[in-house]
Every structure is written in C-alpha cells, then in structure tokens.
Design an enzyme around this catalytic site. Sequence first.
Site, short mmCIF file in Angstrom:
data_model
loop_
_atom_site.label_atom_id
_atom_site.label_comp_id
_atom_site.label_asym_id
_atom_site.label_seq_id
_atom_site.Cartn_x
_atom_site.Cartn_y
_atom_site.Cartn_z
N ARG A 290 -19.70 -2.48 3.43
CA ARG A 290 -19.56 -1.03 3.48
C ARG A 290 -18.65 -0.54 2.36
O ARG A 290 -18.87 0.52 1.76
CB ARG A 290 -19.01 -0.61 4.84
CG ARG A 290 -19.11 0.89 5.13
CD ARG A 290 -17.90 1.66 4.70
NE ARG A 290 -16.70 1.11 5.26
CZ ARG A 290 -15.51 1.21 4.70
NH1 ARG A 290 -15.36 1.83 3.54
NH2 ARG A 290 -14.45 0.66 5.27
N PRO B 183 0.40 -2.24 -8.95
CA PRO B 183 1.23 -3.28 -8.32
C PRO B 183 2.48 -2.72 -7.66
O PRO B 183 2.92 -3.24 -6.63
CB PRO B 183 1.57 -4.20 -9.49
CG PRO B 183 0.42 -4.05 -10.43
CD PRO B 183 0.01 -2.62 -10.32
N SER C 111 1.29 3.31 -1.62
CA SER C 111 1.28 4.52 -0.82
C SER C 111 1.82 5.74 -1.57
O SER C 111 1.64 6.87 -1.12
CB SER C 111 2.10 4.31 0.46
OG SER C 111 1.49 3.35 1.29
N ILE D 261 -8.42 -3.25 -6.83
CA ILE D 261 -9.48 -2.34 -7.27
C ILE D 261 -10.84 -2.98 -6.98
O ILE D 261 -11.23 -3.97 -7.60
CB ILE D 261 -9.34 -2.01 -8.77
CG1 ILE D 261 -7.91 -1.54 -9.07
CG2 ILE D 261 -10.37 -0.96 -9.15
CD1 ILE D 261 -7.42 -0.39 -8.23
N PHE E 94 -6.89 12.58 -4.78
CA PHE E 94 -6.84 12.80 -3.35
C PHE E 94 -8.16 13.34 -2.80
O PHE E 94 -8.56 12.99 -1.67
CB PHE E 94 -5.70 13.76 -2.99
CG PHE E 94 -4.34 13.10 -2.99
CD1 PHE E 94 -4.20 11.73 -2.93
CD2 PHE E 94 -3.20 13.87 -3.06
CE1 PHE E 94 -2.96 11.12 -2.95
CE2 PHE E 94 -1.93 13.28 -3.06
CZ PHE E 94 -1.83 11.88 -3.00
N GLY F 89 -13.24 -17.11 23.83
CA GLY F 89 -12.34 -18.25 23.90
C GLY F 89 -12.18 -18.89 22.53
O GLY F 89 -12.19 -18.21 21.49
N GLY F 90 -12.08 -20.20 22.50
CA GLY F 90 -11.92 -20.92 21.24
C GLY F 90 -13.11 -20.76 20.31
O GLY F 90 -12.95 -20.77 19.08
N GLU G 296 -6.82 3.25 1.51
CA GLU G 296 -7.07 4.69 1.60
C GLU G 296 -6.07 5.37 2.54
O GLU G 296 -6.39 6.32 3.25
CB GLU G 296 -8.51 5.00 2.07
CG GLU G 296 -9.60 4.15 1.50
CD GLU G 296 -9.68 4.14 -0.02
OE1 GLU G 296 -8.83 4.77 -0.66
OE2 GLU G 296 -10.57 3.48 -0.55
N GLY G 297 -4.84 4.87 2.54
CA GLY G 297 -3.78 5.46 3.36
C GLY G 297 -3.43 4.59 4.54
O GLY G 297 -4.27 4.34 5.43
#
Length: 406
Positions: A92, A136, A140, A165, A258, A361-362, A385-386
């Site tokens: 996606r 780097p 945020s 990226i 933004f 379970g496992g 994206e935030g």
Amino acid sequence: MPSVTDLMDIESEFSAEELEVRDRVADFVDRRVRPNIGAWFDAAHLPVELVPEMAELGLFGMHLKGHGCPGRSAVEYGIAMQEMEAGDSGLRTVISVQGSLAMSAISKHGSEAQKEKWLPGMAAGELLGCFGLTEPEAGSDPAGMTTRARFEGGRWIIDGAKRWIGLASIADLAIIWAKVDNESARAAGVLDESRLKEGVTEQVRGFIVPTGSAGFTATPIESKLSMRASLQCDIELRGVELDAEAILPENPGMRGPFLCLNEARYGIAWGAMGAARDSIEAALDYAGERRQFDTPLAGFQLTQKKLVDMTVALNQGQLLALRLGRAKDAGTLEPHMISAAKLANCRTAIEIAREARTVFGGNGITTEHSPLRHAVNLESVRTYEGTDEVHTLILGRKLTGLGAFA
C-alpha cells in the site's frame, strides 16, 4: 463479497462504483499478493513486477484529476487502500508514495508544464517517484531540515541528505524539499514577497530532481524488522544541479509538503483498517479449524471475546475512515480530522493485529499467518506521516487553541 466482520452493514453505505473498486483491488490482492507475501516479507523483497498491474488498476494518482490521472473519489481511493493493506502495508505504501506524495506534490504545487511532463507517465506506472522530506536529524520537525538549495549561474544547486524515503533507489524522479534563502529566491524570480514583512529569511521549497542527476545517491536501508516487502532509502545530495524550472512554483513554505502529507495520512486511515480486518479474518479461520481439548478454538468464550472486541473496534475505525472520505469528497474536510483518524486507526489496527496473533499461539509467529506481519508493519505505519505524539498535539491545538509542539 462482504466480509463476515461487517457487523454494522457498512457495505450498504457504498455505491455500486465504490463496491466495484473494492472488488477489483481485492481480487488483485487475492491473486497476486496473498500467495506470495510471506516469502516476499521473509526475503525483504519489494515485488516491483506488480507496479504495471497496479497502474492498470488505476491506483497511481487515483484521486487526482487531469494529466492522465484516474480522477476517482476520495472514498474510492480509501477503499482501494484498505484492500491493498489487507495484503500488506508495504505494498500500500508504494501507491501512497507514488500518488499521495510524489504525484500529489506535482499536481498541487507544480506548473502546467511540470504536470504535463511527469504526471501521465507516473499514472501509467512508467515513471516512479519518491518524496524526500524527512532527514536524519529532522523527522517530526521537518522545518528543522538542513538540506538547502541555492541559485547560481541560472541553475539550482542542492546539498543535503534525506532518510526513510520510500522507493528512492528505483525512482525516476524525487520530490526534494529544501530551504531556499531570500537572495536565491529573488535571483530565481520565485521570492514570496508577502513573507518579507514577517522577517522570513528562507523558505522550504520543493524541487523535481531526476534521480540520474550527478550527485544524487539513494541507498536502500537494510536490516529492517518492519515493512520488509517494501523499500526505504537514504538519499545523499552533493551539489546536485537542476534547471531553473525544477522548482515547484506554488505554495511556498511548509504548506507545500504538509498538503501532500495530509493526502498520505488520509490513505493510512483507511489502509490500517485493511491490515486489521485481514488479521481478524485470519484469526477467525484459524480458530474455526484449530482444535484444543477436543473443541475448536472458536468455541471457547475467551476466544470469542477476543474476536468480538477486535471486530467492534474494526467497525468503529472503518466508520471513522468512511466519515473522513465523505467529508473529503464534500469539500468539508479539515486537517485535524485527518489527524484524529490517522491517530485512532493506527492505534486500533496495531492492537487488533497483536491480539489476533494470540489466537494462533506459537504458530502465529511464522510468515504463514498474517497478523504478526501486519503488527510489525503497523509499527512503521503508526510512525510515518506523523507520530502519535505529533497528531496528539495537532488535536490538542485544535481543542485548546494553544500550540504545544516545543
């Protein structure tokens, strides 16, 4: 076909066109993704061979209009993202990076010539794009970026670095965001005079950078524990020279990136619900077949409580995404609504995927079953994206009128 998890008959809210989009993308995921995704994830392989098929489905720039883009509705796009992420978050993300970020940047901020040059080939999957904002040391806080572009001798020269990226090492073009000082902007004829009175000495601007440019290097990030069937890279820009026309002329400042991020966040609000739904459906199937104490797991009260709690939370998230999409199509969507949906649905999805894994379970820790793969992918989806913290502060500012980002 409607999912057994649709307790609220959400399907009845969809038009025939919206259901047709759902069914086409779901069929693609069933045929091309589900049989192979475990192996792709295990091998950290992005199946680029799917790109032409994604383009044929009209998934690139799906909700953009003109210049070869499909021009579908926001809800149709959201439904498609839910079905794609039911296959895998990483796949996606390919659609999001291409359409909601790179193509959206050109569509929203580019000149007519730039749109005509790039968008048709990108919509057709003939050209891939990436979106270079994060650095780097600036995640945020994108305004803290250190990448800079200067105008010398009639050309732009960019120096800097970007990180995380998507698609960068296989992309044909990169949308690179860099700071431009007033002197360079004036020399290039792109200075936003309205900001001078505010004492602004530099602004963030977007540039279309062909990835074959000298000084542009993209290196895949390896050893990932999440989003393994996708591709994220480090980008280095050393004296990358561009024509004067490479700058995106519209929406200077942080408004530019933004607006694109909000497009991507919108798709995430839908997509995360696809990962959650697939996790529940996988748990339902397993619980119906797996027997313990001579009883199917689905026959135990504790298992049924897990399945019910997860499905109720899923339907709440799906209704939130649908409300978001209807508002977007009606032109009444506000940015804080996107933050609310991205924050809530990512939280919900990761909790569902983790809980669904416990039903196995496992056996649930192998790539044979999807919930844990979805859970670790959603760790990334929840962050990019935030982050939760950023969206919490966006909503806090909406509620109180006070910014608390620093």
